[in-house]
Design a protein around this motif. Structure first.
Motif, PDB file in Angstrom:
ATOM      1  N   ALA A   1       1.012  -1.209   0.050  1.00  0.00           N
ATOM      2  CA  ALA A   1      -0.147  -0.001  -0.217  1.00  0.00           C
ATOM      3  C   ALA A   1       0.991   1.278  -0.076  1.00  0.00           C
ATOM      4  N   VAL A   2       1.931   1.087   0.819  1.00  0.00           N
ATOM      5  CA  VAL A   2       2.746   2.299   0.939  1.00  0.00           C
ATOM      6  C   VAL A   2       3.576   2.670  -0.276  1.00  0.00           C
ATOM      7  N   GLN A   3       3.931   1.660  -0.913  1.00  0.00           N
ATOM      8  CA  GLN A   3       4.769   1.697  -2.226  1.00  0.00           C
ATOM      9  C   GLN A   3       3.698   2.140  -3.598  1.00  0.00           C
ATOM     10  N   CYS A   4       2.569   1.810  -3.471  1.00  0.00           N
ATOM     11  CA  CYS A   4       1.558   2.160  -4.425  1.00  0.00           C
ATOM     12  C   CYS A   4       1.372   3.884  -4.048  1.00  0.00           C
ATOM     13  N   GLN A   5       1.260   4.419  -2.694  1.00  0.00           N
ATOM     14  CA  GLN A   5       1.305   5.612  -2.672  1.00  0.00           C
ATOM     15  C   GLN A   5       2.344   6.353  -2.869  1.00  0.00           C
ATOM     16  N   GLN A   6       3.605   5.711  -2.858  1.00  0.00           N
ATOM     17  CA  GLN A   6       5.075   6.466  -3.351  1.00  0.00           C
ATOM     18  C   GLN A   6       5.601   5.973  -4.729  1.00  0.00           C
ATOM     19  N   MET A   7       4.821   5.322  -5.378  1.00  0.00           N
ATOM     20  CA  MET A   7       5.300   4.903  -6.718  1.00  0.00           C
ATOM     21  C   MET A   7       5.775   5.918  -7.288  1.00  0.00           C
TER      22      MET A   7
END
Length: 800
Positions: free
Chosen positions: A332-338
């Protein structure tokens, strides 16, 4: 040079100058109107989609689609067909109360389809067994809400995409089967021949669906990534589905150029549309796309400029409903910070890595990301849109017993996570709320150096002369701040054409004033009455487009209108009783009128009117942003209606007879025709030359072509086996198939009765006979005559 400043942002009031003394920026007016509509929607003053309330994709109305099957095991039959050849089964459909018998129905989808689902996606083909359509649409695509507790990911995604590039319409539909409510579906416009013709004018050109044949996932590692594998089309046949009669050579040439000579790539694909697609995929974390694991879910359609155009497709797992990038599965965090530069150096995604390797394309791409971010997300516009769309869907979702999520999860779909639902390849175990994804993503992107880099400060100053006329040289100047390294002007004279690019200079030699005064100049010839243009500028770190949504949006320069004299523009043909002749975009047979430009220069419709009331000479204004090319035609629906992409007037023609007048703002009559009672599907066509031209009744209507004024061949058609002539219409080559083995004589005659081709040959029964080239002849309608064995056969063929 003292020029007026031309606004580059929406304004409420424009300077009160005569219309011909300043360029007209329709894009800004339309943007302002769009913003006002959005505001009224949010405040409850106007329903969504109020400008097209009768349309099949009108968002504020939930469509009702009812399917009935005589077979009690219809679901098993559809599952069996899906597992095999993906064939259709026959059923009946009722769409918003309109009944259609004998329609083709099948399940569709890859991960969203499952034989254990009660609620599977549908593809309904109304014309699979017989010629029929609903409001002009023959294919209905219905998605089932897979991995989307909010129910709005697809509708919201397409609405955002349509603001930056051509994309399908979408809304909601309640679907019933044999009287039982199956659930709420997303109703998405089919990307097919009609979509391509409407948006890209690419009639009969290469068209590919870029999704692995049979579906992506385990067992199919063929990806439509546009990697070049060699010249054999067999190397690509599992990754790309060709939906045209030809195109492999063109697609392979595109891939070869992209991978091996990328500086020439703009000759083979519309780079700006690609950059918008990639920017949208990235900002919205749309990874079930070219930017994700399977490099799929887009179309490529070649236009008349011989360039492919991308079309985004299948946004049901938009906003991180699918989280595999091809480089790993994101949390989830990696999606937010892609990263906005995902795949920048990945050779397996050449459409990204090869384009971003060119510095100007990279700056354009980042400028597009900044525009999307500012307009849709930083402004929090998307939140209001989600809430409005969920309000439309709410009651239908509440009673949907087959949805993959609970009603509470739907209500919380903006802010709360939910399990992924039915099984499917890839993705996390939880689907985030849209706002839960996007708020941190907005913050992250807004802190990235590539996004926050200082852009040039650019303003458009104006033209010299202020309102150039047709065939004048228009000299444009812009002001750019210190540090600007490049200013480029893009211009064209028709929406269907490529932009021409010229560099603007601040050297004192390009109508730019003094050298190094931060005023840049360039010029172009006004080759149409309406020119479209935009400006792009960049410094060492960032680029900027004016207007911000260029090239999808653009400024318009309307040339000073030349005097139009009677006879320059004429009523060329009309049909007052249209029962089966020509259908409009909604599939309805309406009255129509055709105008013809008899001059050697384009004629703008600005200030012109059509009317059927001699006492009201300005009854229906013609659109000011349309011009008729030299010697060209304009088709107008006389149906008191409106529709995007078509010209309509505010009256219908009387079958009993009346008068049509073409007039100016001052009431001057440029042309008129008075007619009596009319016959169904028989048009009145202007034949002959002035002053002896007269209207002739004909059942061979020719909208867009030279009128069928040939009468010498009428009534000569023989009664034996028909002659096969194909293709018809043609772009230059025709073939005849004559049914008996004997010699024949072929004659082709133009609209004035002149013989333009004559040949003798011998037919071979059942075989195509000699080909004939007509490409050297002017476009129009021609008569053909074949004499064989004492009989005469005649017909007509249209040369496009």
């Amino acid at each position: 040079m003292d020029q007026p400043i031309i606004p580059i942002r929406p304004i409420l009031f424009e300077p009160q100058l005569p219309v011909r003394q300043q360029p007209i920026h329709h894009v800004l007016r339309k943007r302002l109107m769009a913003l006002m509509v959005v505001a009224m929607v949010v405040m409850g003053m106007m329903p969504l989609g109020a400008s097209a309330q009768d349309g099949f994709y009108y968002l504020n109305k939930v469509q009702v689609i009812e399917l009935t099957f005589t077979q009690s095991n219809w679901d098993y039959m559809l599952d069996t067909a899906m597992a095999g050849s993906e064939g259709y089964i026959m059923g009946n459909a009722r769409i918003n109360g309109v009944v259609y018998d004998s329609v083709g129905v099948k399940y569709k989808g890859n991960s969203s389809y499952n034989a254990n689902n009660v609620k599977n996606p549908f593809h309904i083909e109304l014309d699979h067994y017989k010629n029929q359509s609903y409001k002009g649409y023959t294919d209905i695509k219905l998605s089932n809400g897979f991995r989307d507790p909010s129910f709005v990911r697809e509708v919201l995604g397409y609405e955002i995409v349509r603001q930056y590039m051509e994309a399908p319409d979408a809304n909601f539909a309640r679907v019933y089967v044999n009287g039982n409510y199956l659930g709420l579906y997303t109703n998405v416009e089919h990307v097919g021949k009609k979509f391509v013709e409407k948006h890209f004018k690419g009639d009969n050109r290469p068209f590919f669906k870029c999704t692995p044949v049979g579906g992506a996932g385990p067992g199919n590692n063929a990806l439509p990534s546009l990697q070049y594998l060699g010249r054999d089309s067999a190397l690509y046949s599992r990754a790309y589905e060709m939906n045209s009669t030809y195109g492999w050579r063109e697609l392979i040439r595109l891939m070869d150029t992209l991978n091996n000579a990328n500086t020439f790539i703009d000759r083979h694909i519309d780079v700006d549309r690609v950059l918008w697609m990639l920017a949208l995929n990235n900002v919205m974390v749309n990874l079930d796309s070219y930017s994700g694991n399977f490099a799929q879910n887009y179309y490529l359609s070649q236009d008349d400029n011989l360039r492919f155009n991308p079309v985004m497709w299948d946004l049901n797992m938009n906003f991180a409903g699918f989280t595999q990038t091809g480089l790993g599965n994101l949390s989830a965090v990696q999606c937010q910070q892609m990263t906005p530069l995902l795949h920048e150096t990945n050779a397996a995604r050449p459409l990204i890595s090869k384009l971003l390797a060119i510095p100007e394309f990279k700056r354009r791409y980042l400028s597009h990301i900044r525009t999307i971010l500012d307009e849709q997300f930083t402004s929090r516009t998307y939140i209001a849109r989600v809430q409005a769309m969920q309000a439309i869907a709410d009651s239908s979702v509440n009673v949907d017993r087959n949805k993959f999520y609970t009603y509470a999860q739907f209500q919380a779909g903006l802010t709360q996570p939910a399990p992924t639902g039915p099984p499917g390849p890839g993705g996390s175990q939880v689907t985030m709320g849209i706002q839960t994804l996007m708020n941190p993503r907005i913050t992250y992107l807004s802190t990235q150096a590539s996004i926050t880099a200082i852009q040039p400060v650019v303003s458009v100053l104006g033209f010299n002369p202020i309102a150039p006329a047709y065939q004048d040289t228009a000299r444009l100047t812009v002001r750019a701040n210190a540090g600007t390294a490049l200013v480029r002007l893009g211009y064209r004279d028709a929406k269907w054409k490529k932009f021409n690019y010229v560099r603007m200079y601040d050297d004192g030699r390009h109508d730019d004033g003094a050298a190094n005064d931060q005023v840049y100049g360039a010029k172009f010839v006004v080759s149409a009455n309406v020119m479209q243009y935009y400006v792009y500028a960049e410094n060492a770190n960032a680029g900027i487009h004016l207007p911000a949504r260029a090239e999808f949006e653009f400024f318009e320069l309307v040339a000073a209108t030349a005097t139009i004299n009677p006879g320059d523009l004429v009523i060329n043909e009309f049909l007052a009783v249209n029962q089966t002749d020509t259908a409009d975009g909604a599939g309805q047979f309406e009255d129509w009128i055709e105008l013809r430009n008899t001059t050697t220069a384009p004629i703008s419709l600005t200030g012109l009117y059509l009317t059927d009331d001699p006492l009201d000479k300005t009854k229906s204004a013609l659109p000011l942003d349309v011009s008729i090319p030299a010697g060209g035609y304009l088709f107008i629906w006389a149906d008191n209606d409106t529709a995007a992409g078509e010209v309509h007037v505010k009256f219908k023609l009387s079958s009993a007879g009346e008068t049509i007048l073409l007039t100016t703002t001052t009431g001057q009559v440029l042309d008129s025709v008075t007619f009596g009672a009319q016959t169904a599907n028989v048009s009145q066509s202007l034949c002959g030359t002035a002053p002896n031209a007269a209207f002739v009744a004909t059942s061979n209507t020719t909208p867009g072509y030279t009128n069928a004024c040939i009468t010498s061949l009428e009534g000569q058609l023989g009664q034996s086996q028909p002659i096969m002539v194909y293709p018809n219409p043609t772009k230059g080559t025709i073939q005849f198939r004559v049914p008996t083995n004997s010699s024949y004589q072929l004659t082709i005659i133009n609209a004035t009765g002149q013989v333009v081709l004559q040949d003798q040959s011998t037919s071979q029964d059942g075989q195509p006979d000699a080909s004939y080239q007509l490409g050297h002849l002017p476009k129009g309608v021609y008569a053909w005559r074949i004499q064989q064995a004492g009989q005469v056969f005649t017909g007509r063929i249209a040369l496009q």
